[in-house]
Design a protein around this motif. Structure first.
Motif, short mmCIF file in Angstrom:
data_model
loop_
_atom_site.label_atom_id
_atom_site.label_comp_id
_atom_site.label_asym_id
_atom_site.label_seq_id
_atom_site.Cartn_x
_atom_site.Cartn_y
_atom_site.Cartn_z
N ASP A 1 0.83 -1.20 0.00
CA ASP A 1 0.00 0.00 0.00
C ASP A 1 0.87 1.25 0.00
OD1 ASP A 1 -2.51 1.11 -0.17
OD2 ASP A 1 -2.89 1.08 1.98
N ALA A 2 1.93 1.25 0.78
CA ALA A 2 2.81 2.43 0.84
C ALA A 2 3.52 2.66 -0.50
CB ALA A 2 3.83 2.26 1.96
N LEU A 3 4.03 1.59 -1.09
CA LEU A 3 4.74 1.74 -2.37
C LEU A 3 3.82 2.24 -3.47
CD1 LEU A 3 7.11 -1.38 -2.55
CD2 LEU A 3 7.56 0.90 -1.65
N SER A 4 2.54 1.90 -3.39
CA SER A 4 1.61 2.32 -4.44
C SER A 4 1.43 3.83 -4.47
CB SER A 4 0.27 1.61 -4.27
OG SER A 4 -0.47 2.13 -3.17
N ASN A 5 1.83 4.54 -3.39
CA ASN A 5 1.77 6.00 -3.42
C ASN A 5 2.53 6.58 -4.61
OD1 ASN A 5 0.57 5.72 -0.91
ND2 ASN A 5 2.04 7.01 0.19
N ILE A 6 3.65 5.95 -4.95
CA ILE A 6 4.51 6.48 -6.01
C ILE A 6 3.77 6.47 -7.33
CG2 ILE A 6 6.67 6.09 -7.24
CD1 ILE A 6 7.68 4.76 -4.57
N SER A 7 3.06 5.39 -7.61
CA SER A 7 2.26 5.31 -8.83
C SER A 7 1.07 6.26 -8.76
CB SER A 7 1.78 3.87 -9.02
OG SER A 7 0.92 3.76 -10.14
N ALA A 8 0.44 6.37 -7.59
CA ALA A 8 -0.72 7.24 -7.44
C ALA A 8 -0.36 8.70 -7.70
CB ALA A 8 -1.32 7.10 -6.04
N ILE A 9 0.80 9.14 -7.21
CA ILE A 9 1.22 10.52 -7.45
C ILE A 9 1.52 10.74 -8.93
CG2 ILE A 9 2.99 12.26 -6.95
CD1 ILE A 9 0.99 11.78 -4.68
N ALA A 10 2.12 9.75 -9.58
CA ALA A 10 2.36 9.86 -11.03
C ALA A 10 1.04 10.01 -11.78
CB ALA A 10 3.13 8.64 -11.52
N GLN B 1 7.01 10.99 -0.55
CA GLN B 1 8.15 10.70 0.32
C GLN B 1 7.90 9.52 1.24
OE1 GLN B 1 11.16 11.97 -0.23
NE2 GLN B 1 10.07 12.92 -1.94
N ALA B 2 6.64 9.33 1.64
CA ALA B 2 6.29 8.15 2.43
C ALA B 2 6.56 6.88 1.64
CB ALA B 2 4.83 8.22 2.87
N GLY B 3 6.13 6.88 0.38
CA GLY B 3 6.37 5.72 -0.47
C GLY B 3 7.84 5.51 -0.78
N LEU C 1 10.21 -1.17 10.25
CA LEU C 1 8.82 -1.05 10.69
C LEU C 1 8.51 0.38 11.11
CD1 LEU C 1 8.36 -4.33 12.79
CD2 LEU C 1 7.53 -3.85 10.47
N GLN C 2 9.48 1.07 11.70
CA GLN C 2 9.28 2.47 12.08
C GLN C 2 9.02 3.31 10.84
OE1 GLN C 2 10.02 3.63 15.50
NE2 GLN C 2 9.18 5.64 14.98
N VAL C 3 9.83 3.13 9.80
CA VAL C 3 9.66 3.89 8.57
C VAL C 3 8.33 3.55 7.90
CG1 VAL C 3 10.55 4.16 6.20
CG2 VAL C 3 12.11 4.26 8.16
N LEU C 4 7.97 2.27 7.89
CA LEU C 4 6.69 1.87 7.29
C LEU C 4 5.52 2.47 8.05
CD1 LEU C 4 4.95 0.21 5.35
CD2 LEU C 4 5.24 -1.75 6.90
N ALA C 5 5.55 2.38 9.38
CA ALA C 5 4.45 2.93 10.18
C ALA C 5 4.34 4.44 9.98
CB ALA C 5 4.67 2.61 11.66
N GLU C 6 5.47 5.14 9.99
CA GLU C 6 5.45 6.59 9.77
C GLU C 6 4.93 6.92 8.38
OE1 GLU C 6 9.23 7.67 12.72
OE2 GLU C 6 9.51 7.63 10.54
N GLY C 7 5.33 6.10 7.40
CA GLY C 7 4.86 6.33 6.03
C GLY C 7 3.37 6.18 5.90
N LEU C 8 2.79 5.17 6.55
CA LEU C 8 1.35 4.96 6.49
C LEU C 8 0.60 6.09 7.20
CD1 LEU C 8 1.26 1.10 7.12
CD2 LEU C 8 0.98 2.29 4.94
#
Length: 354
Positions: free
Chosen positions: A171-180, A203-205, A221-228
């Motif tokens: 879900d977090a990685l999909s941000n990059i495609s969503a912004i594009a 930046q979260a993604g 996990l810290q980076v993932l949680a902060e990103g979400l």
């Protein structure tokens, strides 16, 4: 000269660390969240929630505990109706995405602030202004206020099944495609982009994409949680799900609607959809790198890896634009025929390797 700013809807407390649950009572005692009475309505699941209730009851003597049956609109309405019978200062959603979404909806319905205490990292909804609930028509998204506080105990996260962490990664990685896709809509349709929301979601993604750690590492996990959490706030800033939802989520929704009994997790489908969407827009290097990261974390990059045939995936991609009428993504832009989707998928599968 006046300094012009805008107010950003965000939690007053975000506590993400190992052991955070041990200090939940202190967070809830914050006068910005709860009054001195300590009267809380805490929504939990009937399974893992019961274990956490036993752990926390002594530190929260003013709380009343409500077991939530599932993640449906009816469940959320029943929870709200039950809470109307008491007087509470705040609602606490303690559990996974379904419990938190039910608690969000119920808290909004009775006019109380919501504290989200996440026990897994399966998707970016834990801090978003949206409650996703199953209803008679399938699944609906309901606007709600942001949580007033978010607590994520990384020790608890590590105890949850690893598939939940993997789903959150997708879900977090999909941000990059969503912004594009959002930028594409701006170029082709003149759609306005909220630069702050886009920056936060991107930046979260990217932080998750570039982090060298794995699902068992606290640093990752810290980076993932902060990103979400940041992604949820980005959606509040923009006023809709645009920063985190493009072709990737259209593909995810199509899986859910066409194959409701066979669909994989939200994040698995979004991650696969994002890698394929990046390929469609010609970002072959980015698509390949995203696919490699998904694979490293144990997520699927091909439909066969979640039990779907190529023909079924082609059907999903063809149907996907119908899931979000009015949203413009690479799928609407290319408007591919069935044969063109099939050819594009063959190129994608060859490019990332099977």
């Amino acid at each position: 000269m006046p300094v012009l700013t805008r107010l950003i809807p965000s939690p007053v407390v975000v506590d993400i660390r190992p052991g955070a649950l041990n200090d939940l009572a202190g967070v809830l005692a914050d006068q910005r969240i709860c009054s001195s009475t300590g009267k809380l309505a805490i929504a939990i699941s009937g399974g893992s929630g019961a274990v956490l209730r036993d752990r926390l009851m002594s530190s929260l003597p003013g709380a009343e505990w409500f077991e939530v049956g599932g993640g449906t609109l009816d469940d959320a309405i029943k929870l709200a109706d039950a809470m109307k019978k008491g007087r509470y200062d705040a609602v606490v959603g303690l559990g996974g995405g379904k419990i938190i979404d039910c608690a969000k909806f119920a808290a909004a319905r009775v006019g109380l602030p919501l504290v989200a205490v996440a026990t897994n990292l399966s998707h970016d909804g834990l801090c978003s202004p949206v409650a996703t609930l199953d209803n008679d028509a399938g699944r609906g998204s309901y606007g709600v206020p942001n949580p007033i506080a978010v607590v994520i105990d990384l020790d608890v996260i590590r105890e949850a099944p690893v598939r939940f962490v993997r789903s959150g990664i997708g879900d977090a990685l999909s941000n990059i495609s969503a912004i594009a896709d959002w930028e594409l809509a701006a170029r082709e349709r003149g759609e306005d982009i909220d630069g702050l929301a886009a920056a936060m979601a991107r930046q979260a993604g990217e932080a998750v994409l570039r982090h060298p750690g794995g699902v068992g590492d606290d640093a990752f996990l810290q980076v993932l949680a902060e990103g979400l959490v940041l992604t949820g706030i980005a959606m509040s800033v923009s006023g809709d799900s645009r920063p985190a939802s493009g072709a990737c989520h259209e593909i995810n929704h199509a899986f859910d609607l066409l194959f409701p009994k066979r669909a994989a997790s939200h994040g698995e489908q979004c991650g696969l959809g994002a890698a394929f969407a990046m390929h469609l827009r010609g970002a072959r290097e980015e698509s390949g790198y995203m696919a490699s990261v998904l694979r490293r974390h144990g997520l699927p990059v091909l439909p066969e890896e979640i039990g779907f045939t190529v023909d079924e995936f082609v059907q999903v991609v063809e149907f996907a634009p119908q899931t979000r009428p009015g949203r413009y993504t690479i799928l609407e832009h290319l408007d591919l025929s069935t044969d063109q989707i099939r050819d594009a998928y063959a190129d994608y599968a060859k490019a990332i390797g099977s």
